[in-house]
Scaffold this active site. Structure first.
Site, PDB file in Angstrom:
ATOM      1  N   PRO A 126      -8.773 -17.228 -49.529  1.00  0.00           N
ATOM      2  CG  PRO A 126     -10.956 -17.644 -48.808  1.00  0.00           C
ATOM      3  CD  PRO A 126      -9.549 -17.471 -48.309  1.00  0.00           C
ATOM      4  CB  CYS A 127      -7.995 -13.580 -53.279  1.00  0.00           C
ATOM      5  SG  CYS A 127      -6.790 -14.623 -54.098  1.00  0.00           S
ATOM      6  CG  HIS A 128     -11.087 -18.694 -54.994  1.00  0.00           C
ATOM      7  ND1 HIS A 128     -10.136 -19.015 -54.028  1.00  0.00           N
ATOM      8  CD2 HIS A 128     -12.160 -19.482 -54.742  1.00  0.00           C
ATOM      9  CE1 HIS A 128     -10.625 -19.955 -53.240  1.00  0.00           C
ATOM     10  NE2 HIS A 128     -11.847 -20.254 -53.643  1.00  0.00           N
TER      11      HIS A 128
END
Length: 160
Positions: A126-128
């Site tokens: 989850p780089c978001h």
């Protein structure tokens, strides 16, 4: 041997890529640093049943942590950043500086940002969930609009 498939999502089509049956890529349409299509291998849905099921559960608001095996291809530093991303809880965010400190290298926030931008398995890794030090949205390979929509979704602020 690489294979790929394309699935629909609330955030547009997602291209899933596997190497020897293990997920090594999840790319959004128009994503920055998206490899050329010819690198994705043959189109074949076979290795993606579990990944697709988990993504559907996630988008339905039923899954908060992915368990599919991942084949993350990158430098040792990149892989350490991506592992830290996987530790950010659903619905929460961390800054680049917080990730750098968690890696034991508080001066590496810029390098963390570069590694974050090269994450080959969006959403599942989850780089978001990474934001600026002041909580503001910063770069996202899938676009800031998608990043905001994903964060709102995880915080329960968006329709499922």
């Amino acid at each position: 041997m690489k294979q790929h498939t394309v699935i629909d999502s609330p955030y547009g089509p997602l291209t899933l890529v596997a190497s020897d049956g293990v997920l090594c890529g999840l790319y959004m349409a128009g994503q920055r640093h998206r490899p050329p299509e010819e690198n994705f291998g043959d189109r074949d849905d076979t290795p993606f049943a579990e990944t697709t099921a988990q993504l559907r559960s996630y988008f339905a608001g039923e899954l908060v942590e992915f368990t599919v095996p991942l084949g993350m291809i990158g430098t040792p530093f990149q892989r350490s950043v991506w592992e830290q991303l996987r530790r950010i809880p659903y619905g929460e965010t961390r800054s680049y500086g917080e990730l750098a400190r968690a890696l034991g290298n508080p001066g590496a926030s810029r390098a963390v940002g570069l590694a974050n931008g090269r994450n080959p398995i969006g959403i599942i890794v989850p780089c978001h969930r990474v934001v600026g030090a002041d909580g503001s949205l910063t770069g996202y390979g899938g676009g800031l609009d998608r990043k905001q929509r994903l964060l709102d979704f995880e915080r329960g602020l968006a329709p499922r």
